[in-house]
Design an enzyme around this catalytic site. Structure first.
Site, PDB file in Angstrom:
ATOM      1  N   GLU A 104       0.823  -1.206   0.000  1.00  0.00           N
ATOM      2  CA  GLU A 104       0.000   0.000   0.000  1.00  0.00           C
ATOM      3  C   GLU A 104       0.862   1.263   0.000  1.00  0.00           C
ATOM      4  O   GLU A 104       0.536   2.250  -0.680  1.00  0.00           O
ATOM      5  CB  GLU A 104      -0.942   0.007   1.210  1.00  0.00           C
ATOM      6  CG  GLU A 104      -1.952  -1.124   1.242  1.00  0.00           C
ATOM      7  CD  GLU A 104      -3.048  -0.969   0.189  1.00  0.00           C
ATOM      8  OE1 GLU A 104      -3.062   0.042  -0.542  1.00  0.00           O
ATOM      9  OE2 GLU A 104      -3.892  -1.884   0.095  1.00  0.00           O
ATOM     10  N   ASP A 251      -4.523  -9.667  -8.599  1.00  0.00           N
ATOM     11  CA  ASP A 251      -4.923  -8.708  -9.631  1.00  0.00           C
ATOM     12  C   ASP A 251      -3.791  -7.876 -10.240  1.00  0.00           C
ATOM     13  O   ASP A 251      -3.487  -7.964 -11.432  1.00  0.00           O
ATOM     14  CB  ASP A 251      -6.022  -7.791  -9.086  1.00  0.00           C
ATOM     15  CG  ASP A 251      -5.704  -7.192  -7.717  1.00  0.00           C
ATOM     16  OD1 ASP A 251      -4.609  -7.435  -7.188  1.00  0.00           O
ATOM     17  OD2 ASP A 251      -6.559  -6.456  -7.177  1.00  0.00           O
ATOM     18  N   GLU A 345     -18.533  -6.045  -2.246  1.00  0.00           N
ATOM     19  CA  GLU A 345     -17.141  -6.496  -2.139  1.00  0.00           C
ATOM     20  C   GLU A 345     -16.983  -7.911  -2.690  1.00  0.00           C
ATOM     21  O   GLU A 345     -15.944  -8.254  -3.247  1.00  0.00           O
ATOM     22  CB  GLU A 345     -16.690  -6.431  -0.680  1.00  0.00           C
ATOM     23  CG  GLU A 345     -15.192  -6.523  -0.477  1.00  0.00           C
ATOM     24  CD  GLU A 345     -14.436  -5.262  -0.881  1.00  0.00           C
ATOM     25  OE1 GLU A 345     -13.233  -5.194  -0.576  1.00  0.00           O
ATOM     26  OE2 GLU A 345     -15.025  -4.356  -1.495  1.00  0.00           O
ATOM     27  N   GLU A 363     -12.455   0.452  -9.499  1.00  0.00           N
ATOM     28  CA  GLU A 363     -12.087  -0.437 -10.604  1.00  0.00           C
ATOM     29  C   GLU A 363     -13.140  -0.508 -11.704  1.00  0.00           C
ATOM     30  O   GLU A 363     -12.809  -0.592 -12.891  1.00  0.00           O
ATOM     31  CB  GLU A 363     -11.785  -1.842 -10.064  1.00  0.00           C
ATOM     32  CG  GLU A 363     -10.457  -1.978  -9.339  1.00  0.00           C
ATOM     33  CD  GLU A 363     -10.477  -1.429  -7.933  1.00  0.00           C
ATOM     34  OE1 GLU A 363      -9.398  -1.243  -7.341  1.00  0.00           O
ATOM     35  OE2 GLU A 363     -11.596  -1.165  -7.395  1.00  0.00           O
TER      36      GLU A 363
END
Length: 813
Positions: A104, A251, A345, A363
């Protein structure tokens, strides 16, 4: 490509929404890392309740401001950008004694600093603004890069998942260094930022380490399927979780292989991406669905639900030039948003909610932007319009925009993640803007996974590394090219429509039927990894809506060489059911003093482990908090846990993995507590915890789940009383429930009709019922008596009067 005039208003609306969100952060939160939009204040680590790993995005470095810098540029807020850069240079320090996520911090902070430096340097060179700028952001980025580098000090070269910004990893003061696992995306999403840092600063060490991590992941792929797993051991490179998909945990690894080729010009990355992509399209993509499979046995799907993070994948397919499956999957995602307002989610293959939280993730908007720029189809502008409208209606609050705790109830969460400003507004604004309206040439940049802008000119800064070698497979049109779908398809906006029409979507079941028609023949011999009882995989497939029936009423093909694996001919049919699976409510009942069974917490059950509905008296035990609290690795307090019921925080790894660690430590049961702050059983529907797709027969202890608010009651009780005994059992068997006889309050009531003011002295302390002196009222009483509804109302009035009076009349038992 020109947006119709009717959509221009949305560009202005997006600017207003951004001003509301960014202005609220600067007014109520800065210099804190994030805004708490319901509380109208900043979130500072250590000052708010600990949310577990979620808080590891926060490093006391004004995260939201750094993450938003280049969004200010895209939205043409150049004065605000220059002011924000001054604040970052003046106010922010990175030498903080705080443990942060390497992943992150890299994508949000390092990427944010680099993207902003590129913009500031561009404006300085143009000579119109930022003339005072002397690469301060680049110096900060290099400082941060050096603080992240110790994470790569492992035998394999894969980075630790966490690092202390001041003390690194192995320093005794760092409070970390015992971690053994990391996710594939966590290790494989460093190359863009680290390579850009190397090429902008001239120090090659950053790119070198990021490349090595990618090499390890590539070499550890499953060679037969060319897929990777979700979690890997950072020391020996062994896979911990072998489920493979394109969503959470993997991803951006795939995304960064493709984009590393675009940014750095190294064909090795594109060759690797193409090999992975072929495997994805062979095993994972069942348009419009994107499934998760076993990496070593990819014909077997491991779960019946998808997570929202995979919504980026259609955009990545657009970059590759593979529009047909991108359009199909995007359309499926749009249907889910129509049904639930936002992407949950996680959602099932039948589009039912699996996990109802929505964190304002960008996204889906990202893929919508890519598809519009590639096709010119105004349909995607209407999709963008729906995103804008739903954000305003369902997420906007007085102090910003709040995450949705559950899309089924619409309840909010006191949370506005930095990526909402960094990505959502950037993609929405670009969707409704023409290139001429932007202050930069957007085609000169690559978007990182956090939507930060890095210039493609970096490929000329230094030659690509020659150490990486990849074996090429069969080539196709795009093997050695970076296609521009906008150029390929922009003059044919009907292209996307023809594909959407081909889906012939009438309702949800049509999409599912079409997907399964592509992956299942009516009669097909398939190999299932059946366990000795032959049931687990069958039950798992049933949970996906596939009914299995043996044709020959017998299993065939069993052999000693393949013990536990059988050949069986099956009929696959779609089970069309729209009813939610019934969840049997459970409870955690506190039975030790001073609670004595009076404190009862509503809990959710699990689909694996001990079935409490079959335990006559439930399971009793003393509660002990696991250490580490997430229970995603070996426990440090096994002595305390043994023989007791363990408390563990949800998140980081699967419920089944936690259960195994706690069971191995000797726990007699587990209570999982939700990591989503503020969640409770009143606002959030109960659900059944599921396994990890593999066999869970080895897990034999009982497992229940408490939402955050109920869990906090238990934690507070443990903090105050230390020794707390609880009982785990189905709600219908609550201790003491059958032992309490129904108590009824009875009294003698005398009713006399009298005129107002004529009440006898003797009745001044009894119940007074005064009727209006009208013929209709008296006649109704005389003719019909007191009807049941009137009796109910009068009883309520009587109880109220008795409560307020000094009457000494006793209530009989």
């Amino acid at each position: 490509m020109h947006s119709p005039k009717c959509f221009i208003i949305y560009r202005e609306q997006i600017i207003e929404m951004f001003d509301h969100a960014y202005g609220s952060y600067m007014k109520y939160a800065y210099p804190a890392d994030e805004l708490m939009p319901l509380s109208c204040k900043g979130r500072v680590r250590g000052q708010e309740p600990n949310r577990g790993d979620i808080d590891e995005s926060l490093g006391k470095f004004s995260l939201t401001l750094i993450d938003t810098l280049d969004t200010l540029v895209v939205l043409n807020k150049l004065d605000e950008f220059e002011e924000a850069v001054r604040k970052v240079v003046r106010d922010i320090r990175l030498d903080n004694d705080v443990v942060v996520s390497v992943f992150e911090t890299n994508i949000r902070v390092l990427g944010g600093l680099l993207g902003a430096h590129v913009m500031a340097d561009l404006f300085r060179q143009q000579g119109e603004r930022m003339q005072w700028y002397r690469d301060e952001l680049l110096h900060m980025a290099k400082d941060l890069g050096h603080r992240l580098l110790p994470a790569f000090n492992t035998t394999s070269g894969l980075p630790y998942p966490k690092i202390n910004l001041r003390y690194g990893v192995l320093n005794p003061l760092s409070r970390i260094g015992t971690e053994t696992d990391t996710c594939t995306a966590c290790a494989g999403t460093m190359i863009l930022e680290f390579a850009a840092l190397s090429r902008l600063s001239g120090d090659s060490v950053f790119e070198k380490h990021a490349r090595k991590a990618l090499d390890v992941l590539w070499n550890r792929r499953q060679k037969e399927s060319d897929l990777v797993g979700t979690v890997i051991n950072i020391h020996n490179g062994e896979w911990i979780r072998r489920d493979s998909g394109v969503g959470a945990g993997i991803d951006s690894y795939y995304e960064y292989l493709m984009k590393a080729y675009i940014l750095l010009g190294d064909h090795v990355f594109l060759e690797r991406f193409n090999i992975h992509y072929n495997a994805i399209m062979k095993y994972i993509s069942q348009p419009p669905l994107l499934l998760n499979v076993h990496m070593h046995n990819p014909t077997v799907s491991v779960r019946s639900w998808m997570d929202s993070l995979l919504a980026f994948f259609p955009g990545l397919q657009v970059l590759r030039g593979d529009l047909k499956p991108a359009i199909e999957t995007h359309e499926m995602l749009y249907q889910v948003t129509k049904q639930h307002k936002f992407l949950p989610e996680a959602f099932t293959t039948e589009f039912r909610v699996h996990w109802g939280q929505h964190l304002l993730r960008p996204e889906f908007a990202e893929s919508t932007y890519y598809l519009y720029k590639a096709t010119g189809d105004h349909y995607y502008l209407r999709v963008g319009q729906s995103i804008v409208e739903k954000l305003n209606v369902y997420a906007r609050v007085p102090c910003g925009f709040a995450a949705v705790q559950d899309v089924r109830t619409g309840t909010h969460e006191d949370r506005m993640d930095s990526f909402f400003l960094a990505e959502m507004f950037k993609y929405l604004y670009l969707l409704f803007s023409e290139k001429s309206q932007l202050p930069i040439n957007i085609d000169d940049y690559v978007f990182t996974t956090e939507a930060h802008l890095l210039p493609v000119s970096l490929s000329t800064k230094q030659p690509p590394c020659q150490d990486n070698m990849t074996v090429s497979q069969a080539e196709d049109l795009f093997t050695h090219s970076c296609p521009s779908p906008e150029a390929l398809f922009r003059n044919n906006p009907t292209f996307a429509k023809s594909i959407r029409d081909g889906l012939q979507v009438q309702d949800v079941s049509d999409i599912i039927q079409k997907a399964f028609s592509l992956s299942w023949n009516i009669y097909r011999e398939i190999e299932l990894p059946l366990h000795d009882n032959g049931m687990e995989s069958v039950e798992f497939l049933k949970s996906m809506g596939i009914s299995l029936m043996p044709l020959n009423e017998a299993m065939a093909g069993s052999s000693k060489e393949h013990k536990g694996v059988y050949q069986i001919k099956l009929v696959a049919e779609l089970s069309q059911t729209n009813e939610e699976e019934e969840v049997v409510p459970h409870i955690v009942q506190l039975i030790s003093p001073p609670f004595l069974g009076r404190t009862v917490l509503t809990a959710g059950p699990a689909k694996f482990g001990m079935d409490l509905t079959k335990q006559e008296h439930g399971v009793k035990g003393r509660v002990v908090k696991a250490l580490p609290y997430t229970a995603c690795g070996p426990l440090k307090n096994t002595i305390e846990i043994k023989g007791h019921i363990a408390l563990a925080l949800r998140g980081v790894c699967m419920f089944a993995a936690k259960a195994r660690h706690l069971q191995d430590a000797g726990a007699t049961g587990v209570i999982f507590i939700d990591h989503r702050e503020g969640s409770n059983s009143n606002d959030s529907p109960l659900f059944q915890m599921v396994g990890d797709g593999g066999s869970t027969a080895d897990i034999t202890i009982p497992l229940v789940f408490l939402f955050s608010c109920e869990g906090q009651i238990l934690l507070d009780a443990l903090e105050e009383h230390h020794n707390v005994d609880v009982l785990l059992l189905p709600q219908e068997r609550q201790l003491g429930q059958e032992d309490k006889p129904e108590k009824t309050a009875e009294m003698n009531i005398e009713i006399r009709l009298t005129e107002e003011g004529q009440l006898d002295e003797a009745f001044q302390h009894t119940l007074e019922l005064v009727l209006e002196k009208t013929a209709a009222a008296v006649q109704e009483v005389l003719d019909m008596g007191l009807e049941e509804e009137q009796q109910s109302q009068q009883q309520s009035t009587a109880e109220s009067l008795i409560k307020d009076s000094n009457d000494d009349a006793e209530t009989e038992p």
